[in-house]
Write a protein that holds these residues in place. Sequence first.
Motif, PDB file in Angstrom:
ATOM      1  N   HIS A 389       0.863  -1.185   0.000  1.00  0.00           N
ATOM      2  CA  HIS A 389       0.000   0.000   0.000  1.00  0.00           C
ATOM      3  C   HIS A 389       0.901   1.236   0.000  1.00  0.00           C
ATOM      4  N   ARG A 390       0.593   2.199  -0.846  1.00  0.00           N
ATOM      5  CA  ARG A 390       1.386   3.437  -0.871  1.00  0.00           C
ATOM      6  C   ARG A 390       1.199   4.198   0.433  1.00  0.00           C
ATOM      7  N   ASP A 391       2.274   4.848   0.896  1.00  0.00           N
ATOM      8  CA  ASP A 391       2.241   5.571   2.163  1.00  0.00           C
ATOM      9  C   ASP A 391       3.189   6.764   2.052  1.00  0.00           C
ATOM     10  N   SER A 392       3.067   7.699   2.973  1.00  0.00           N
ATOM     11  CA  SER A 392       3.994   8.840   2.992  1.00  0.00           C
ATOM     12  C   SER A 392       4.186   9.298   4.426  1.00  0.00           C
ATOM     13  N   SER A 393       5.309   9.957   4.664  1.00  0.00           N
ATOM     14  CA  SER A 393       5.663  10.413   6.001  1.00  0.00           C
ATOM     15  C   SER A 393       6.289  11.798   5.904  1.00  0.00           C
ATOM     16  N   LEU A 394       5.973  12.667   6.878  1.00  0.00           N
ATOM     17  CA  LEU A 394       6.541  14.010   6.876  1.00  0.00           C
ATOM     18  C   LEU A 394       8.058  13.957   7.013  1.00  0.00           C
ATOM     19  N   ALA A 395       8.539  13.009   7.813  1.00  0.00           N
ATOM     20  CA  ALA A 395       9.977  12.944   8.071  1.00  0.00           C
ATOM     21  C   ALA A 395      10.729  12.146   7.013  1.00  0.00           C
ATOM     22  N   LEU A 396      10.097  11.067   6.507  1.00  0.00           N
ATOM     23  CA  LEU A 396      10.813  10.136   5.633  1.00  0.00           C
ATOM     24  C   LEU A 396      10.392  10.205   4.178  1.00  0.00           C
ATOM     25  N   GLY A 397       9.349  10.954   3.857  1.00  0.00           N
ATOM     26  CA  GLY A 397       8.926  11.125   2.472  1.00  0.00           C
ATOM     27  C   GLY A 397       7.994  10.031   1.989  1.00  0.00           C
ATOM     28  N   ALA A 398       7.951   9.826   0.674  1.00  0.00           N
ATOM     29  CA  ALA A 398       7.059   8.839   0.061  1.00  0.00           C
ATOM     30  C   ALA A 398       7.611   7.430   0.259  1.00  0.00           C
ATOM     31  N   GLY A 399       6.698   6.481   0.473  1.00  0.00           N
ATOM     32  CA  GLY A 399       7.112   5.090   0.667  1.00  0.00           C
ATOM     33  C   GLY A 399       5.920   4.164   0.554  1.00  0.00           C
ATOM     34  N   GLU A 564       4.564  10.722  13.840  1.00  0.00           N
ATOM     35  CA  GLU A 564       3.818   9.624  13.212  1.00  0.00           C
ATOM     36  C   GLU A 564       4.645   8.341  13.097  1.00  0.00           C
ATOM     37  N   GLU A 565       5.945   8.483  12.797  1.00  0.00           N
ATOM     38  CA  GLU A 565       6.791   7.313  12.561  1.00  0.00           C
ATOM     39  C   GLU A 565       7.027   6.479  13.818  1.00  0.00           C
ATOM     40  N   ALA A 618      18.330  11.109  12.500  1.00  0.00           N
ATOM     41  CA  ALA A 618      17.921  10.692  13.841  1.00  0.00           C
ATOM     42  C   ALA A 618      16.780   9.683  13.765  1.00  0.00           C
ATOM     43  N   PHE A 619      15.809   9.941  12.870  1.00  0.00           N
ATOM     44  CA  PHE A 619      14.709   8.995  12.691  1.00  0.00           C
ATOM     45  C   PHE A 619      15.232   7.632  12.234  1.00  0.00           C
ATOM     46  N   ILE A 620      16.159   7.678  11.288  1.00  0.00           N
ATOM     47  CA  ILE A 620      16.701   6.434  10.744  1.00  0.00           C
ATOM     48  C   ILE A 620      17.381   5.616  11.845  1.00  0.00           C
ATOM     49  N   LYS A 621      18.174   6.308  12.701  1.00  0.00           N
ATOM     50  CA  LYS A 621      18.873   5.605  13.779  1.00  0.00           C
ATOM     51  C   LYS A 621      17.892   4.997  14.780  1.00  0.00           C
ATOM     52  N   VAL A 622      16.852   5.753  15.137  1.00  0.00           N
ATOM     53  CA  VAL A 622      15.851   5.255  16.078  1.00  0.00           C
ATOM     54  C   VAL A 622      15.126   4.040  15.509  1.00  0.00           C
ATOM     55  N   LEU A 623      14.689   4.142  14.248  1.00  0.00           N
ATOM     56  CA  LEU A 623      13.941   3.057  13.626  1.00  0.00           C
ATOM     57  C   LEU A 623      14.796   1.813  13.467  1.00  0.00           C
TER      58      LEU A 623
END
Length: 629
Positions: A389-399, A564-565, A618-623
């Motif tokens: 399913h297509r999704d998007s995030s303010l911090a990580l962009g389209a995904g 959100e993430e 920072a988001f990438i490291k946390v995730l």
Amino acid sequence: MWTPVGRGRWHGRALTVWAAAAAHRGLLKPRPTPTREAAAKSRTLDRLYSSADRKEKIDLSRFSVENIRNFSIIAHVDHGKSTLADRLLELTGTIDKTKNNKQVLDKLQVERERGITVKAQTASLFYNCEGKQYLLNLIDTPGHVDFSYEVSRSLSACQGVLLVVDANEGIQAQTVANFFLAFEAQLSIIPVINKVDLKNADPERVEKQIEKVFDIPSDECIKISAKLGTNVERVLQAVIKRIPPPKVHRKNPLKALVFDSTFDQYRGVIANVALFDGVVSKGDKIVSAHTKKTYEVNEVGVLNPNEQPTHKLYAGQVGYLIAGMKDVTEAQIGDTLYLHKQPVEPLPGFKSAKPMVFAGMYPIDQSEYNNLKSAVEKLTINDSSVTVHRDSSLALGAGWRLGFLGLLHMEVFNQRLEQEYNASVILTTPTVPYKAVLSSAKLIKEYREKEITIINPAQFPDKSKVTEYLEPVVLGTIITPDEYTGKVMMLCQARRAVQKNMMYIDQNRVMLKYLFPLNEIVVDFYDSLKSLSSGYASFDYEDAGYQTAELVKMDILLNGNPVEELVTIVHNVKAYRKNVLAKCYGGDITRKMKLLKRQAEGKKKLRKIGNIEVPKDAFIKVLRTQCDK
């Protein structure tokens, strides 16, 4: 033979006119006499090339239905399925007997690296027994719980199974799960006790386990060493004597079941089919019962274990079919194929794969979005159990929001993206699908249904909008040495599990059955179980529907705004705050009041002037930290 200067050797080919001219001009030099090892390797490659070029068609009409056996190998992970398959391929002359024959049917790089089977593979074996020539269709299946969907599909094309059990480890959780898949499909079951050559092997103990748990007499067990080839010939003989031939009719109209499919960018969809009735050959016009589309058959054949074209495929046989299908969705798993203008009653097919774990997937750099999109599309073509399913995030962009059958399935998918398409991604913390029963007619009209499914925690509806929440539950099976039973039971209780059954399968091993909320086991339960049992306990689970639960959405706030993430769904968690009184041990009450007042003023100031910007790194490291736990 000649070798081009600075280039690879020419294998078994006559020199072309160009090569002859080049030799005359000195561009080619004579190759020195090869060593015995190099010559043997050359002959092997020559044989491979010539057989690939020749593609001689096998005549399958000489195999009557009575001389066909369709069987599968099922077992717990690492009990020797793929090794046994290698020996069976060698004994029947399907592959040459060499030291390099390891996991021949495990064709993916991830399968060879992890030592597990991810994708079921088929091989047609030709075997002479008591003067009769038999066609044995072998399907090597995965053993891990995440890939049980592959197992159930494979069993639909079989009349019997080899149930492999390790002589050292005995019956494990997935042994039980796979046995019942075969038992419910009413297949003949041949128990095979493998690894009898090991120092600590105890095949007699395992025989008693099989008799107690599965009610199969111990004298039906075949003791082998797949690694050394000991007694493997008896397995082939048992397949012929104890597995019945398929019940089919060749004079009836074509009825073929699609039980698997792969995609080739040059030839389109390659559908693996089991013929229940009739005959199919090149040039036939066939119809899909699912899509009602008509196709012309371009090629039929068997897997030996590579594709080997044949003149025809007959009822009772298992093979592949290429008919110009351009998308795997056209070769729906469980679909029935029949001849044009000769419709038949469709076969029952399969239940759709049900994703148990969802995770967000994003490119590390948004400039790589299109490349990653192409890679995901190609990989899901060959793995229809992944939902996208297509999704998007303010911090990580389209995904995308991807659905998987389990955590290992998610890890394997991610690893294949990296290895096969050189794609690096960010994966969010895995979650499970929840359901909510809406409370008002207005909301029901908005969502067009009363009960909605939530696969993204950020979209979890507020309590004021629903009458109840539902969470997925699974029936888990744990097999453990009895000395760890107390610890295992405490772990299960801590994960909100309800005990359903407890049974000793021998003097030292216990089988426990629990009803688990899926959310409690999806991330780190298996690691915790292995840790407290010193690696001896095994775990398997099956879907058990949904149950009512007290659930809340836990937001992580930065400057009062939810991120959100990092949103997760939890079971009745209390609100927490920093305990500024932790260092106070008695003393005047005014000191405590002073600390609490300072905390309140600090919060008020933060609300006024606080402004936090979190970098993407920072988001990438946390995730990544959360996914590694």
